[in-house]
Design a protein around this motif. Structure first.
Motif, short mmCIF file in Angstrom:
data_model
loop_
_atom_site.label_atom_id
_atom_site.label_comp_id
_atom_site.label_asym_id
_atom_site.label_seq_id
_atom_site.Cartn_x
_atom_site.Cartn_y
_atom_site.Cartn_z
N LEU A 1 0.87 -1.27 -0.02
CA LEU A 1 -0.05 0.02 0.16
C LEU A 1 0.70 1.20 0.08
CD1 LEU A 1 -2.53 -1.21 2.71
CD2 LEU A 1 -3.03 -1.04 0.36
N VAL A 2 0.67 2.00 -1.13
CA VAL A 2 1.32 3.12 -1.19
C VAL A 2 0.92 4.67 -0.90
CG1 VAL A 2 3.34 4.25 -2.94
CG2 VAL A 2 3.12 1.91 -2.79
N ASN A 3 0.89 5.21 0.18
CA ASN A 3 0.20 6.41 0.12
C ASN A 3 0.97 7.66 -0.37
OD1 ASN A 3 -0.81 8.92 1.55
ND2 ASN A 3 -1.65 7.75 3.09
N ARG A 4 0.51 8.16 -1.57
CA ARG A 4 1.62 9.14 -2.10
C ARG A 4 1.44 10.62 -1.54
NH1 ARG A 4 -1.53 11.17 -7.31
NH2 ARG A 4 -3.77 10.51 -6.83
N LYS A 5 0.50 10.63 -0.67
CA LYS A 5 0.52 11.96 -0.04
C LYS A 5 1.51 11.93 1.22
CE LYS A 5 -4.28 12.79 -1.33
NZ LYS A 5 -4.74 11.56 -1.99
N ASP A 6 1.24 11.02 2.00
CA ASP A 6 1.98 10.92 3.26
C ASP A 6 3.27 10.46 3.05
OD1 ASP A 6 -0.34 11.92 4.42
OD2 ASP A 6 -0.70 10.19 5.26
N HIS A 7 3.65 9.88 1.77
CA HIS A 7 4.92 9.03 1.47
C HIS A 7 5.18 7.90 2.50
CE1 HIS A 7 6.65 12.23 -1.49
NE2 HIS A 7 5.67 11.78 -1.86
N THR A 8 4.08 7.11 2.72
CA THR A 8 4.71 5.89 3.46
C THR A 8 3.96 4.63 2.78
OG1 THR A 8 2.15 6.11 4.39
CG2 THR A 8 3.63 7.29 5.64
N VAL A 9 4.30 3.49 3.27
CA VAL A 9 4.05 2.17 2.60
C VAL A 9 3.58 1.15 3.89
CG1 VAL A 9 5.72 2.55 0.65
CG2 VAL A 9 6.31 1.26 2.84
N GLU A 10 2.76 0.39 3.60
CA GLU A 10 2.18 -0.85 4.18
C GLU A 10 2.46 -2.05 3.40
OE1 GLU A 10 -0.98 -0.17 7.15
OE2 GLU A 10 -1.52 1.66 5.65
N HIS A 11 2.43 -3.25 4.20
CA HIS A 11 2.67 -4.36 3.64
C HIS A 11 1.43 -5.25 3.88
CE1 HIS A 11 6.78 -2.97 2.56
NE2 HIS A 11 6.91 -2.98 4.06
N LYS A 12 0.73 -5.88 2.87
CA LYS A 12 -0.45 -6.67 3.21
C LYS A 12 -0.45 -7.66 2.15
CE LYS A 12 -2.23 -3.73 6.31
NZ LYS A 12 -2.80 -4.22 7.43
N THR B 1 6.06 10.93 -7.15
CA THR B 1 7.29 11.58 -7.72
C THR B 1 8.26 10.46 -8.06
OG1 THR B 1 8.12 11.80 -5.55
CG2 THR B 1 6.82 13.40 -6.09
N ARG B 2 9.25 10.71 -8.85
CA ARG B 2 10.17 9.81 -9.22
C ARG B 2 10.99 9.44 -7.95
NH1 ARG B 2 15.89 9.84 -10.28
NH2 ARG B 2 15.51 12.30 -9.76
N GLU B 3 11.34 10.50 -7.05
CA GLU B 3 11.95 9.93 -6.00
C GLU B 3 11.40 9.07 -4.82
OE1 GLU B 3 13.36 13.79 -7.87
OE2 GLU B 3 11.55 13.10 -6.90
N PHE B 4 10.30 9.45 -4.66
CA PHE B 4 9.58 8.86 -3.86
C PHE B 4 9.24 7.13 -4.31
CE2 PHE B 4 5.17 7.13 -2.16
CZ PHE B 4 5.58 6.65 -1.07
N MET B 5 8.82 7.01 -5.67
CA MET B 5 8.68 5.79 -6.23
C MET B 5 9.84 4.88 -6.30
SD MET B 5 5.61 5.45 -6.60
CE MET B 5 5.47 3.83 -7.02
N LEU B 6 11.09 5.78 -6.56
CA LEU B 6 12.28 4.81 -6.33
C LEU B 6 12.71 4.16 -4.89
CD1 LEU B 6 14.57 6.72 -8.79
CD2 LEU B 6 13.43 4.30 -9.25
N ASP B 7 12.17 5.13 -4.17
CA ASP B 7 12.40 4.59 -2.78
C ASP B 7 11.47 3.42 -2.43
OD1 ASP B 7 14.21 6.49 -1.75
OD2 ASP B 7 12.57 7.81 -0.97
N VAL B 8 10.16 3.28 -2.82
CA VAL B 8 9.16 2.44 -2.80
C VAL B 8 9.78 1.09 -3.53
CG1 VAL B 8 7.00 1.45 -3.76
CG2 VAL B 8 6.86 3.77 -2.64
N TYR B 9 10.53 1.12 -4.73
CA TYR B 9 11.09 0.16 -5.40
C TYR B 9 12.17 -0.50 -4.42
CZ TYR B 9 8.17 -0.22 -9.61
OH TYR B 9 7.23 -0.05 -10.55
N ARG B 10 12.90 0.40 -3.88
CA ARG B 10 13.98 -0.13 -3.28
C ARG B 10 13.67 -0.61 -1.88
NH1 ARG B 10 17.03 4.51 -5.20
NH2 ARG B 10 15.97 5.82 -3.71
#
Length: 343
Positions: free
Chosen positions: A32-43, A315-324
């Motif tokens: 789960l990727v919250n693009r406003k808060d820049h947080t992720v959860e795993h489900k 954003t590119r930066e956040f999505m690359l963080d998500v991928y990492r």
């Protein structure tokens, strides 16, 4: 905003490329990727129902994948692989041949133990693709279903035991040569629960072509030419989406193919127009989404236009963080990989 190809790269260990579908379908992992808060959860994917709200519109690409990979032999015995790309008319297809130079104009390929399908090379196109005219008895679709195999992406090396697993449970019609893979995670039971919660499911169509796997070969991504794909927005779908937008309800797109179709169908007033058309839309950071509010998608290849599309959604930066994070957490990637819900 970066338009440099190397800025969309990330390190992916080969063992994280999904080689077979998760079983059952909805037991894939879900980030789960919250693009406003820049947080992720795993489900898990079956948990997605908890993050869909009554009144949401879930838009899916209900295209059908055809078993487009065939193997034939020449009169002399040489074996060639045929990959159907696009139907030109009833019996004529644009194809990829491997090895391409082995078949000359006017020569024939015989497919099936009893030569149930005969293909004649009638044109060599400028881009190297070939045009084949097929002859057969009965229905082409039935012959193809018997002789063809699913055109799995080149990074999947394991043999697919059940061809239905490279098909969504809701596939209706079409001649796609690649699956809209975000939709592979849905089961009929999960879709039924989603509808019972008050989420409206809407079918649109985009015929997924091989261009979806075509690498970007220009360092300046703006020089990349997008592949063309045919899409259809039915009247009922346009009406439901437009009403929901007017009422401030969320439009949730299942996959990048649904997103491309939706964002290609909007007029200058932001209304979705019912139509059959084609699109070469290229969505990259800086793009302002007109229809889609949230996106269900898989994890995409480094330096791909699909990674650029999801980067545009945040954003590119956040999505690359998500991928990492996905790499660290050992998610599975690509067509038979796990999913993310960006909201």
């Amino acid at each position: 905003m970066s338009t440099k190809l190397h800025d969309y790269d990330y390190h992916l260990p080969e063992e994280l490329i999904g080689q077979s579908p998760r079983e059952p379908r909805d037991h894939a992992r879900l980030m789960l990727v919250n693009r406003k808060d820049h947080t992720v959860e795993h489900k898990h994917f079956y948990d997605i129902i908890d993050y869909l709200h009554e009144g949401d519109i879930l838009v899916r690409n209900s295209t059908k994948v055809i078993p487009a990979r065939l193997f034939g032999h020449k009169e002399t015995g040489g074996v060639l692989e045929v990959l159907l790309i696009k139907r030109i008319d009833l019996d004529t297809w644009e194809c990829l041949l491997k090895p391409a130079k082995k078949l000359k104009l006017g020569q024939k390929l015989y497919i099936g133990t009893n030569k149930e399908l005969i293909a004649e090379l009638i044109e060599i196109k400028d881009d190297g693709n070939r045009v084949l005219k097929f002859s057969y008895e009965g229905s082409f679709e039935e012959v193809l279903d018997k002789l063809g195999s699913m055109p799995l992406p080149p990074y999947i090396v394991e043999k697919l035991k059940n061809k239905d697993r490279y098909q969504t449970v809701y596939a209706q019609k079409g001649e796609s040569v690649a699956a809209p893979t975000a939709g592979l995670h849905f089961t009929e039971e999960l879709l039924d629960r989603i509808e019972k919660k008050g989420i409206k499911i809407v079918d649109i169509f985009l015929e997924v072509g091989l261009g979806t796997f075509r690498p970007v070969q220009t360092e300046d991504v703006l020089e990349h030419k997008m592949h063309e794909e045919n899409f259809e927005i039915p009247v009922e779908a346009a009406n439901i989406i437009n009403k929901a937008k007017e009422e401030g309800r969320r439009i949730i797109s299942v996959g990048t193919t649904s997103t491309r179709a939706l964002e290609s169908s909007v007029d200058s007033n932001g209304k979705v127009i019912a139509q059959k058309n084609s699109t070469e839309i290229f969505i990259y950071p800086g793009y302002k989404f007109k229809v889609v509010d949230a996106l269900i998608t898989n994890f995409h290849l480094p330096k791909s236009t699909l990674l650029m599309l999801v980067s545009a959604f945040s954003t590119r930066e956040f999505m690359l963080d998500v991928y990492r994070t996905a790499v660290e957490e050992k998610y599975h990637f690509f067509s038979f990989g796990d999913a993310m819900f960006i909201y």
